[in-house]
Design an enzyme around this catalytic site. Structure first.
Site, PDB file in Angstrom:
ATOM      1  N   GLY A  43       0.738  -1.166  -0.116  1.00  0.00           N
ATOM      2  CA  GLY A  43      -0.041  -0.033   0.014  1.00  0.00           C
ATOM      3  C   GLY A  43       0.759   1.229  -0.031  1.00  0.00           C
ATOM      4  O   GLY A  43       0.966   1.998   1.133  1.00  0.00           O
ATOM      5  N   TYR A  44       1.658   1.516  -1.153  1.00  0.00           N
ATOM      6  CA  TYR A  44       2.300   2.632  -1.093  1.00  0.00           C
ATOM      7  C   TYR A  44       1.588   3.746  -2.097  1.00  0.00           C
ATOM      8  O   TYR A  44       1.468   4.780  -1.578  1.00  0.00           O
ATOM      9  CB  TYR A  44       3.755   2.299  -1.827  1.00  0.00           C
ATOM     10  CG  TYR A  44       4.711   1.326  -0.822  1.00  0.00           C
ATOM     11  CD1 TYR A  44       4.571   1.183   0.131  1.00  0.00           C
ATOM     12  CD2 TYR A  44       5.609   0.579  -1.612  1.00  0.00           C
ATOM     13  CE1 TYR A  44       5.216   0.259   1.035  1.00  0.00           C
ATOM     14  CE2 TYR A  44       6.432  -0.232  -1.045  1.00  0.00           C
ATOM     15  CZ  TYR A  44       6.430  -0.492   0.537  1.00  0.00           C
ATOM     16  OH  TYR A  44       7.097  -1.204   0.886  1.00  0.00           O
ATOM     17  N   GLU A 100      12.302  -6.192  -2.687  1.00  0.00           N
ATOM     18  CA  GLU A 100      11.448  -6.392  -3.569  1.00  0.00           C
ATOM     19  C   GLU A 100      12.100  -6.486  -4.867  1.00  0.00           C
ATOM     20  O   GLU A 100      11.619  -7.148  -5.848  1.00  0.00           O
ATOM     21  CB  GLU A 100      10.723  -4.922  -3.484  1.00  0.00           C
ATOM     22  CG  GLU A 100       9.656  -4.843  -4.866  1.00  0.00           C
ATOM     23  CD  GLU A 100       8.632  -3.633  -4.711  1.00  0.00           C
ATOM     24  OE1 GLU A 100       8.787  -3.053  -3.739  1.00  0.00           O
ATOM     25  OE2 GLU A 100       7.861  -3.500  -5.320  1.00  0.00           O
ATOM     26  N   GLU A 152      13.453   5.383 -15.257  1.00  0.00           N
ATOM     27  CA  GLU A 152      13.968   6.760 -15.295  1.00  0.00           C
ATOM     28  C   GLU A 152      14.427   7.048 -13.750  1.00  0.00           C
ATOM     29  O   GLU A 152      15.615   7.733 -13.520  1.00  0.00           O
ATOM     30  CB  GLU A 152      12.898   7.940 -15.357  1.00  0.00           C
ATOM     31  CG  GLU A 152      12.475   7.954 -17.120  1.00  0.00           C
ATOM     32  CD  GLU A 152      11.569   6.709 -17.395  1.00  0.00           C
ATOM     33  OE1 GLU A 152      10.935   6.185 -16.557  1.00  0.00           O
ATOM     34  OE2 GLU A 152      11.134   6.718 -18.591  1.00  0.00           O
TER      35      GLU A 152
END
Lengths: 398, 378, 378, 398
Positions: A135-136, A252, A382
């Protein structure tokens, strides 16, 4: 230096391989559309596979294969290398080889969580019983975590959570949000946020599906409306949320489904041998030879980065730039591989899964669409290049 | 600079049609497929389906510049399925009838296709023969007053709704190119069958079929031109087909960029609009430069066509530039949309899904390269 | 298609000059540098140095199409140093005098430059300010009937042989663009000095100098146009400069490919001519497609110029496409020459050496991108 | 797996580093124009450096650092890893870190040479006293060895050699040709050739310089006119030449001057920090940040391939596809690096070495020119991709 696997590791790889082949249903290839280093078609998110995937994860959990990389003191196997070997094999078969809770949640809790939280959460995670969603991201703030708007206001022993999250992969098939929320409204930017575990079943949590470009329901919007979360569900310290997210990010970036790269290459090579061999179609063969040779090198290179990252973690070091490099390289390769695959298959690649004539079960165009998610999610390409330029090379900021 | 008031008035009427009669339906048509008899009926009334064709058959008798204007405006359609269906009708299935067909074929098929009363499809591709037309297996054997057709065709756009096919079949056994016939095949003849609509990942508003022919008897008068020359006619028809990708591409690419710029101008990241990021600005203008040069190569081709020159090489060059450009722009712009681009049914994701095939269909990039190389005498 | 008999006759005369008066000397000039007074004298006699300029000053009074023909033919020169020297004379150092200079400046400098009697150079770039013209430090301070000039300029093509410079210097201290003057600076005035010729890796037939100005007094009448507007004049002059890259590029790229094809046609590898290898054929035709589209973007720009339109954006797009294309073609063809390409003084290796700077000089690729982005309103 | 250097290896790296820094003359940076993975400006070929380079090699030889990778039984150090470490450090300083004789000749002789030849040649090679040049390429037959025309006709105890070689790197500063010649004129294609060592000083050998694109004399044409070569100078068996060349090729592909990649990157980063920092030139900074971040990843990847190849050789295995992959990757990266470097430096990059204003001693444009040689020499990139497609992936031939 030593690039070889130990005998024990080779034996273990074979054990995992035997297990996975035996456990997967015969029609698994037609059901699992996982594309490496992409977010939109992860098998575990497909509703019709939920029952199987959950059961499969519990079987992995029962063997201890979801927590191989955790320290032995925390009930883990104490070997990142073995975890990486298992993930390599399992992802080759496009089977679920772990989830947010096992790969990111568990290790982060071990790193920064309270003893109480470790006791409560680590065992069920290791058994494959519970899963988290990240939940970011919020509307209008993808890679820019600093503009976080979701709030968690202290109220006695609880936080009251309000706000909205988006691109919430698998929220609908998980149990807890791994939620970043602002706990100090006065602090701006990268300060004053806290990481919380929020049970999906709490009153005030609403999950709405988003259909992604591949046509799957993997993403969601999630709304939090006065959700009351006990403070013991805080991960790491109060107002330490951004730091804790940085810790979690390192874990991650190792999730690339490495074996699935090699699998697609093997399938394409097989297709070309059968279809374009013996001068049947010289044009296609020439194209395929050149493109696949280049992909094959890239996959070798990716394995090099993978084992190096794994080894660093095995040493107890936290890969930072190495992890950024792998995230960037793997997601860009995922796109390149999909583009080459579409070219190699030609018109039939356009046929959707389920179509009688679709080669490779129609996974190539699905993968082509899915692969766009890799360089966008979890910090765009990027942003990764910026990190490497600034932190890796020490170049002045742009 | 290149178009006068009459062109511009025509452009406005096409654009109006796109904005009112096509784009509002695109979301629905992506799900259900576009109803071609209805759509073509309306377009036929407005004269959009026979721009270059002889007024004797209901055409407008206009030149290639008007056709270019028409295709440019179709580039504004929100998805590539419908323009593809239209182009099959006007630039793929009918040019050979116009060029080589008998008077009666023109009256019976070309005129109603121009009027939008009949839906046409072009049936060339076969299972196992993608870009390689010479590998075709479907065969038409002369038997009295008919050719008996056996075989199958695949990836046939408009195939489920077509009233007739312009079909290429082998009529002889020679190794060269002079053993094919091009036929008009009505789809209500016995022996014709259509598979279920092929389920494609992109171009979902357009139907695509696999067709089967089981001793289907094509009347001999439905042969276009001479027996044995069908392959050559189809090669000439390919030029009309391939040309359509060019104006569509530079129009759509510009639209995609405009909508992306509008989005990243509003999107604030790290305190500033995303449009201020130099890497994104630089990427966008590189594409703009390529778009502009593709446009002028296209106009050059139009001038050559107006002068009656052979444009095989130039059109192949244009298609070779257009397909990859379209892919770069749609995927690069999707990246700038971030998570939004990954949602289904946003326009950028539809463009991304629809455009990949443009480097493959109508002659893949490699086929274009082989043609150019041969034309150059390499 | 775009040129009539008169153009073609002019083209033939330029080509004859390139073949007879330039190419036979190129090997020697690469070692010694080209003797510009001699070369320009001959070109002046043939009217090549004032194609677009007013016949009152010895010009031909022809249009941009003739200029394009001229530059296209210069693309056949065996190396980029000499065409660069010529373009400095015709398209970089004199357009501002033509557009904004007084009658007397035109008579005194433009006319003899057109006649090839005076060699001109354009002095803008300074050490520490490459593509960023606004960062210039050289200063001209008004003092009675003169501006007193102090500072230095670098990378000045023709700088060692020039009789006069068209020079940009700061005349005020404002932050904006209206504090520069553009001057004609004769090189025989006290206070002028030229460093030894800069030793460059490429463009070796052209001389490139660093220049120093120590209290050099420029007569006030040598100011071009208004004080304070020099930067604006130079920006306009840049368009004439940047345009020159376009016709040169597509001509030279085609020549490079032709000579490569001729080589690999003869070269037998593993029993077959190298030209039969598909990866090489495909690479070559990709470039041909890009070359063709650049040509037609260029012709579009010529038409716009003929119509008096602002071509800033289109020329920037053209240069942005041309530089990288030139680099890809020269390096890709060199690869096909194999070991031969790695020998010094083969023509392919000279092209490779000379062309890298085309993406940098006259505004680097990134500068072109910034200009286009601004013009687009990003 | 273990990606770490041992303590002994770390100590050795430091010893080599100290030695090289001490021995190189202060103006070495202005004199050595070596560009990584390129053939045209190798320091040892520059005439004015010959005396120093020869002496430096002998010093390396005296320490045993030219034969670290040879088996101990042949007088070597028995550690490919140490050789690779030494080469990494030495090439970082762009100093000569070995030559054809030490890297290719010695190991091939150990593999296929006669005992007599080993006794005669290995010791002086290891001491850095003699050098070879590769006599493979002939006019109109670069990568296509099968069309070999040079002949060696048996005449009693000798061969009589006639023919011409071209692109003979360093022939003018070497002692022996490592020459492939056809010994069985009846055999065609990849048969009937033999590898010979031919002394440059024998009557009938004529060496003519070719100036390369960088402006250096590194290449030569070499003519053999009835040159009489004793049969004991045969390397490996009669008519086994093509096989022996294949053996030699595997060693050749490790010669990439790996350290020099990192050196150029370090120099460019330093240049950008100094010149474009603090918003001095945002355009250049943005370009440089993105381009250098990408190069930095590629160099990391190259190191991965390098150590893996080295480790395989340490295990006594012969890297084949891995060596092709590294040859391809390193030479393409060499070109990419040079292109980026020219862009980063802008106009001043055009200034020739020796020019007062030339940044980084003018090595960037020299490198840009030199770098074209990498993907051409020793089997073009096109040929490497073909090898990987056919032998690595088993794809049908084009």
């Amino acid at each position: 230096m030593n690039f070889a696997f130990s005998e024990e590791e080779i034996r273990f790889r074979s054990e995992v391989d035997t297990f996975v082949r035996r456990e997967l249903p015969p029609d698994w290839d037609e059901r699992s559309f996982y594309w490496p280093a992409a977010y939109g078609a992860i098998a575990v998110f497909e509703e019709e596979h939920q029952a199987f995937c959950r059961a499969f994860l519990r079987q992995l959990g029962a063997r201890g294969w979801l927590s191989l990389g955790w320290p032995e003191a925390c009930g883990g196997g104490g070997s990142m290398m073995k975890q990486a070997i298992a993930d390599d094999v399992i992802s080759y078969y496009r089977a679920p080889s772990g989830n947010i809770a096992t790969v990111i949640g568990g290790p982060t809790i071990i790193f920064v969580g309270s003893e109480e939280m470790k006791r409560e959460f680590l065992p069920p995670i290791a058994r494959g019983e519970i899963n988290f969603w990240l939940g970011y991201s919020e509307p209008n703030a993808g890679s820019d975590l600093a503009s976080l708007k979701t709030t968690a206001v202290s109220d006695g022993d609880d936080f009251i959570v309000n706000g909205q999250k988006i691109w919430s992969s698998g929220a609908h098939v998980s149990d807890y949000a791994w939620l970043l929320a602002r706990t100090d409204p006065a602090a701006g930017g990268h300060r004053g946020a806290t990481l919380l575990l929020v049970d999906n079943n709490l009153p005030g949590v609403t999950i709405r599906p988003i259909e992604n470009i591949v046509g799957f329901h993997s993403f969601n919007e999630v709304f939090f409306d006065d959700v009351r979360v006990p403070k013991r569900f805080m991960v790491g310290g109060l107002n330490k949320g951004f730091y804790n997210v940085m810790v979690a990010l390192q874990f991650e970036r190792l999730v690339v489904g490495i074996g699935a790269f090699r699998r697609i290459l093997d399938e394409l090579v097989g297709y070309v041998k059968e279809r374009y061999g013996r001068k049947k179609d010289r044009v296609k063969n020439t194209l395929a030879r050149n493109a696949l040779a280049s992909i094959a090198i890239d996959i070798e290179v990716l394995y090099g980065l993978y084992w190096q990252n794994v080894w660093m973690m095995e040493q107890g070091r936290v890969p930072e730039l190495e992890a950024s490099a792998m995230k960037l390289f793997s997601t860009e390769l995922s796109r390149k591989l999909a583009g080459v695959a579409v070219d190699v298959l030609g018109l039939p690649a356009q046929l959707d899964r389920g179509s009688l004539y679709a080669p490779l079960q129609g996974r190539v165009m699905a993968g082509y669409l899915d692969a766009v998610s890799g360089p966008i999610g979890a910090g765009t390409s990027e942003i990764q290049r910026g990190i490497i330029a600034t932190r890796g090379l020490g170049l002045p900021r742009a | 600079m290149y178009f006068d008031e009459t062109h511009e008035a025509f452009r406005a009427s096409v654009r109006r049609f796109v904005d009112r009669e096509i784009n509002p339906h695109m979301d629905a048509w992506e799900k259900e497929g576009a109803p071609l008899h209805d759509l073509f009926g309306k377009m036929g009334e407005l004269g959009f389906l026979g721009i270059r064709y002889d007024p004797r058959y209901g055409g407008q008798g206009l030149d290639y510049w008007y056709e270019t204007v028409f295709i440019e405006e179709l580039g504004h359609v929100h998805g590539w399925g419908v323009p593809t269906a239209i182009m099959v009708q006007t630039n793929m299935a009918t040019p050979a009838i116009d060029m080589f067909g008998t008077e009666s074929l023109k009256e019976q098929y070309l005129a109603p296709a121009i009027a939008g009363k009949l839906v046409a499809a072009i049936a060339v591709t076969e299972p196992g023969a993608g870009s390689d037309v010479a590998a075709l297996k479907t065969r038409a054997v002369r038997d009295g007053d008919a050719y008996v057709l056996n075989g199958s065709k695949t990836f046939i756009t408009n195939g489920c709704q077509a009233d007739f096919l312009t079909l290429l079949a082998r009529t002889g056994d020679g190794p060269g190119h002079h053993c094919y016939g091009l036929f008009v095949v009505p789809t209500d003849l016995p022996g014709f069958s259509v598979s279920k609509r092929l389920d494609k990942v992109g171009l979902r508003s357009s139907d695509t079929a696999e067709l089967f022919f089981d001793n289907l008897r094509i009347p001999v008068q439905n042969l276009i031109g001479k027996e044995g020359e069908g392959f050559i006619y189809q090669m000439m028809q390919f030029q009309h087909e391939r040309f359509t990708v060019l104006p569509m591409t530079y129009t759509a690419c510009r639209d995609i960029i405009d909508m992306t710029v509008a989005y990243i101008r509003e999107r604030i990241v790290f305190g500033k609009p995303l449009i201020t990021k130099q890497v994104l600005r630089h990427r966008l203008v590189e594409w703009l430069a390529e778009i502009e040069s593709l446009r002028h190569l296209t106009y050059h081709i139009v001038r050559m066509k107006m002068a009656g020159r052979d444009v095989t090489k130039e059109i192949s060059m244009g298609k070779l530039l257009a397909g990859p450009l379209l892919n770069r722009v749609s995927s690069g712009c999707l990246q700038m949309f971030g998570g939004m681009g990954f949602m289904n049914e946003t326009l950028i994701s539809r463009h991304f899904r629809d455009t990949r095939v443009m480097s493959i269909a109508g002659g893949a990039d490699e086929v274009m390269k082989d043609i150019i190389a041969r034309q150059e005498g390499f």
